[in-house]
Design a protein around this motif. Structure first.
Motif, PDB file in Angstrom:
ATOM      1  N   VAL A  74       0.800  -1.248  -0.150  1.00 32.41           N
ATOM      2  CA  VAL A  74       0.018   0.061   0.146  1.00 32.41           C
ATOM      3  C   VAL A  74       0.892   1.221  -0.097  1.00 32.41           C
ATOM      4  O   VAL A  74       1.375   1.534   1.054  1.00 32.41           O
ATOM      5  CB  VAL A  74      -0.811  -0.171   1.175  1.00 32.41           C
ATOM      6  N   PRO A  75       1.100   1.928  -1.343  1.00 32.69           N
ATOM      7  CA  PRO A  75       2.167   2.988  -0.952  1.00 32.69           C
ATOM      8  C   PRO A  75       1.164   4.316  -0.813  1.00 32.69           C
ATOM      9  O   PRO A  75       0.047   4.218  -0.904  1.00 32.69           O
ATOM     10  CB  PRO A  75       2.537   3.109  -2.811  1.00 32.69           C
ATOM     11  N   GLY A  76       1.906   5.156  -0.205  1.00 29.25           N
ATOM     12  CA  GLY A  76       1.208   6.398   0.180  1.00 29.25           C
ATOM     13  C   GLY A  76       2.131   7.715   0.461  1.00 29.25           C
ATOM     14  O   GLY A  76       3.341   7.188   0.775  1.00 29.25           O
ATOM     15  N   ARG A  77       1.647   8.850   0.773  1.00 23.40           N
ATOM     16  CA  ARG A  77       2.321  10.069   1.127  1.00 23.40           C
ATOM     17  C   ARG A  77       2.126  10.224   2.659  1.00 23.40           C
ATOM     18  O   ARG A  77       3.314  10.921   2.995  1.00 23.40           O
ATOM     19  CB  ARG A  77       1.888  11.106   0.329  1.00 23.40           C
ATOM     20  N   GLU A  78       1.503   9.747   3.275  1.00 21.27           N
ATOM     21  CA  GLU A  78       1.418  10.143   4.653  1.00 21.27           C
ATOM     22  C   GLU A  78       0.795   8.658   5.593  1.00 21.27           C
ATOM     23  O   GLU A  78       0.257   7.997   5.111  1.00 21.27           O
ATOM     24  CB  GLU A  78       0.302  10.988   4.911  1.00 21.27           C
ATOM     25  N   LEU A  79       1.506   8.652   6.703  1.00 27.92           N
ATOM     26  CA  LEU A  79       1.339   7.339   7.408  1.00 27.92           C
ATOM     27  C   LEU A  79       1.673   7.679   8.774  1.00 27.92           C
ATOM     28  O   LEU A  79       2.361   8.534   9.363  1.00 27.92           O
ATOM     29  CB  LEU A  79       2.553   6.263   6.981  1.00 27.92           C
ATOM     30  N   ALA A  80       0.803   6.905   9.565  1.00 27.02           N
ATOM     31  CA  ALA A  80       0.787   7.122  11.195  1.00 27.02           C
ATOM     32  C   ALA A  80       0.596   5.688  11.657  1.00 27.02           C
ATOM     33  O   ALA A  80      -0.235   4.957  11.136  1.00 27.02           O
ATOM     34  CB  ALA A  80      -0.293   8.093  11.701  1.00 27.02           C
ATOM     35  N   GLY A  81       1.084   5.325  12.759  1.00 26.05           N
ATOM     36  CA  GLY A  81       0.929   4.283  13.545  1.00 26.05           C
ATOM     37  C   GLY A  81       1.277   4.370  14.904  1.00 26.05           C
ATOM     38  O   GLY A  81       1.926   5.029  15.449  1.00 26.05           O
ATOM     39  N   ALA A  82       0.834   3.163  15.746  1.00 24.33           N
ATOM     40  CA  ALA A  82       1.197   3.100  17.000  1.00 24.33           C
ATOM     41  C   ALA A  82       1.249   1.687  17.341  1.00 24.33           C
ATOM     42  O   ALA A  82       0.722   0.737  16.918  1.00 24.33           O
ATOM     43  CB  ALA A  82       0.026   3.851  17.872  1.00 24.33           C
ATOM     44  N   ARG A  83       2.155   1.230  18.484  1.00 25.15           N
ATOM     45  CA  ARG A  83       2.280  -0.050  19.028  1.00 25.15           C
ATOM     46  C   ARG A  83       2.500  -0.251  20.382  1.00 25.15           C
ATOM     47  O   ARG A  83       3.007   0.618  20.823  1.00 25.15           O
ATOM     48  CB  ARG A  83       3.551  -0.707  18.080  1.00 25.15           C
ATOM     49  N   VAL A  84       1.884  -1.198  20.936  1.00 21.30           N
ATOM     50  CA  VAL A  84       2.100  -1.828  22.238  1.00 21.30           C
ATOM     51  C   VAL A  84       2.788  -3.016  22.427  1.00 21.30           C
ATOM     52  O   VAL A  84       2.280  -3.940  21.829  1.00 21.30           O
ATOM     53  CB  VAL A  84       0.940  -1.399  23.260  1.00 21.30           C
ATOM     54  N   ALA A  85       3.792  -3.348  23.019  1.00 19.58           N
ATOM     55  CA  ALA A  85       4.346  -4.631  23.360  1.00 19.58           C
ATOM     56  C   ALA A  85       4.581  -4.863  24.844  1.00 19.58           C
ATOM     57  O   ALA A  85       4.881  -3.817  25.571  1.00 19.58           O
ATOM     58  CB  ALA A  85       5.609  -4.701  22.734  1.00 19.58           C
ATOM     59  N   TRP A  86       4.421  -5.793  25.344  1.00 22.56           N
ATOM     60  CA  TRP A  86       4.486  -6.262  26.778  1.00 22.56           C
ATOM     61  C   TRP A  86       5.246  -7.798  26.660  1.00 22.56           C
ATOM     62  O   TRP A  86       4.773  -8.749  26.242  1.00 22.56           O
ATOM     63  CB  TRP A  86       2.971  -6.597  27.319  1.00 22.56           C
TER      64      TRP A  86
END
Length: 561
Positions: free
Chosen positions: A513-525
């Protein structure tokens, strides 16, 4: 043998821990991708919709190692990967087994990796990247890779290395069955200053493993090397190698190439500050394919280096080499000289500079002179503030007064007012000046980087950059990235990232999925070394008609010691 390695790996992984060192892991991952797209129907109409792809990934890994005495080592590994889509007839399975036995005198490695997959393939001419399911059919694939390699290295006798690789692709709806075998054998023996070497390899192809015919590609090679050290400050080495390459099955027009190469090199350290090196290389090639051709390449060089002080170094070289062109081959001569300096100008200023001049000529063309210069400096302006600069230029001239100048420079400023904060500004420019207007141009790039760690458990990064493409510094590409990572303790880690570019780019976080804008979040335990869980969300092109979202969650368990 490869099947035996896979079965033995799985059996040994069930042994109790007391039978030997044992490690392994289990991983389960769920991933869901939602993207906006358009469906093209057989009647030519189209409609906008949201496509959803969800799949499970499983990975099982186990290995056992044992040592018998001080010299014999045994390792067995088994692995199984599986990926299956939900509500979609697509999956892939890849088991893998490896058996490894190592000893100073003999060793063996065998592995087997089959791959079984089911894919939905769009029919030819259906158009678009996303098509109506009526134009898609399900196809099964199966391939196998078998590898066996071994070595024998008895004391004072030649070492022999053998390898065999088989690639087999089962027939499917899109391609026919095919098999390829690759075999290699090498021998090497070193005794004092003498080294002997030889090798053989071939490739066979066929429909089934039982129908492999004569090799379609073969090579033979042999060589020797002799190194002599008549004095502690002098050395001499001689090498000769011959290689025969044949491509094409027997009974057809074959491509045959015979290459012979010889080299002679010597070194002499006249004084601790003055040294000499001389070398000569000769290569003769004969090729037979429709027509016969023969050519010989030579290169000779004398190099002297002198370092009168730890700061100053001087080098000079002269020689000749074979130059090949459409008019044939001729001997090209060259001379060059280099001077370099490196050291500390002041307590807060380090610098280095290099200047070189070379002349190249041959009987048919004019002399080409090349001048190169480079200088760089690093200044400590004050505590926590540093600056750096670099400049280099290359000028090419010939007897017709044609000149080409390539230059580039860069400047940087780094500030660390306190230990937890660091910022860097950089600029770089590249320029070409030539009598040919089509070859002239320039480009420029700028970068700003910031790193801030306000607490031991919190880190923030930011980057803004822009760059252009020569010759007109256009088009320009700008990008902005930011990330934050928080580790409050107890194995918990929370992170977020944002990226924006002026041109669409693919990102590893979201597949295809190509794009000009990207945002992400991740939680690990991961409260211990045994198990860990994580989950994340990534959005591409948020709040746009082409928005795509990806959710994922995983669980990992490790065992053994």
């Amino acid at each position: 043998m490869a099947w035996a390695a896979l079965g033995l790996a799985m059996i040994l992984c069930l042994w109790p821990v007391g039978a030997g060192a044992q490690t392994g892991s289990l991983e389960f991952k769920y991933q869901r991708l939602e993207l906006q797209g358009r469906v093209f129907h057989p009647d030519g109409s189209a409609s906008d919709t949201t496509f959803v792809r969800s799949f499970w990934t499983q990975n099982y890994l186990a290995s056992v190692t044992r040592r018998f005495g001080n010299q014999l080592f045994l390792a067995v590994q088994g692995q199984y990967d599986r990926q299956s889509f939900i509500d979609r007839n697509e999956r892939s399975e890849t088991p893998y087994g490896q058996f490894r036995l190592a000893h100073p005198v003999v060793g063996l490695i065998a592995s087997y990796r089959p791959t079984i997959a089911t894919r939905q393939v769009a029919a030819i001419g259906s158009g678009g990247g996303v098509v109506d399911t009526g134009a898609v059919r399900t196809v099964g694939f199966r391939s196998e890779q078998s590898v066996v390699s071994a070595y024998v290295s008895p004391a004072r006798l030649p070492r022999v290395d053998l390898s065999w690789i088989r690639l087999h692709h089962a027939p499917d709806a899109l391609s026919a069955e095919n098999t390829q075998d690759t075999r290699n054998a090498r021998m090497g023996w070193t005794r004092g200053p003498l080294n002997l070497r030889a090798g053989y390899g071939d490739v066979s192809q066929g429909i089934r493993p039982s129908s492999l015919g004569a090799p379609v590609q073969r090579y033979y090679d042999a060589g020797l090397g002799l190194g002599v050290v008549p004095r502690p400050n002098a050395g001499l080495r001689l090498d000769y190698d011959a290689r025969r390459f044949v491509r094409g099955p027997s009974g057809t027009i074959q491509n045959r190439v015979l290459t012979q190469a010889a080299s002679l090199s010597g070194s002499y350290q006249q004084t601790p500050k003055l040294g000499w090196n001389v070398s000569y290389n000769l290569q003769h090639t004969e090729q037979e394919y429709l027509l016969s051709s023969r050519f010989t390449d030579q290169e000779a060089q004398l190099l002297g280096s002198w370092r009168p002080t730890p700061v100053l170094g001087l080098q000079g070289s002269a020689g000749a080499r074979t130059l090949r062109s459409g008019r044939g081959s001729e001997l090209q001569r060259f001379v060059s000289s280099t001077a370099s300096m490196r050291g500390r100008v002041r307590p807060d200023w380090d610098a280095d500079a290099t200047v070189s001049q070379s002349l190249t000529w041959n009987p048919r063309e004019s002399v080409v002179a090349t001048t190169q210069a480079r200088t760089s400096s690093k200044w400590r302006l004050r505590r926590g503030l540093e600056a750096g600069g670099d400049y280099q230029v290359s000028v090419d001239r010939n007897a017709s007064a044609s000149r080409r100048v390539v230059s580039q420079w860069s400047l940087s400023l780094t500030a660390s007012p306190w230990r937890s904060f660091r910022a860097r500004l950089g600029e770089h420019r590249y320029q070409i000046r030539s009598g040919d207007s089509l070859a002239a141009g320039s480009s420029r790039s700028r970068t700003v980087e910031v790193r801030w760690t306000p607490f031991r458990t919190l880190e923030m990064l930011g980057n803004v950059s822009s760059s252009g493409v020569p010759p007109r510094n256009d088009p320009r590409t700008t990008s902005t990235t930011a990330s934050v990572q928080w580790s409050p303790g107890a194995g918990i880690q929370v992170s977020g990232n944002y990226a924006r570019t002026s041109s669409a780019q693919s990102n590893a976080l979201v597949s295809l999925v190509p794009g000009r804008e990207l945002a992400g979040a991740r939680v690990a335990w991961g409260p211990g070394r045994r198990w860990a869980v994580s989950g994340g969300l990534t959005v591409v092109e948020p709040n746009r008609s082409t928005e795509a979202r990806q959710y994922d969650a995983s669980y990992t368990y490790r065992f053994g010691r």
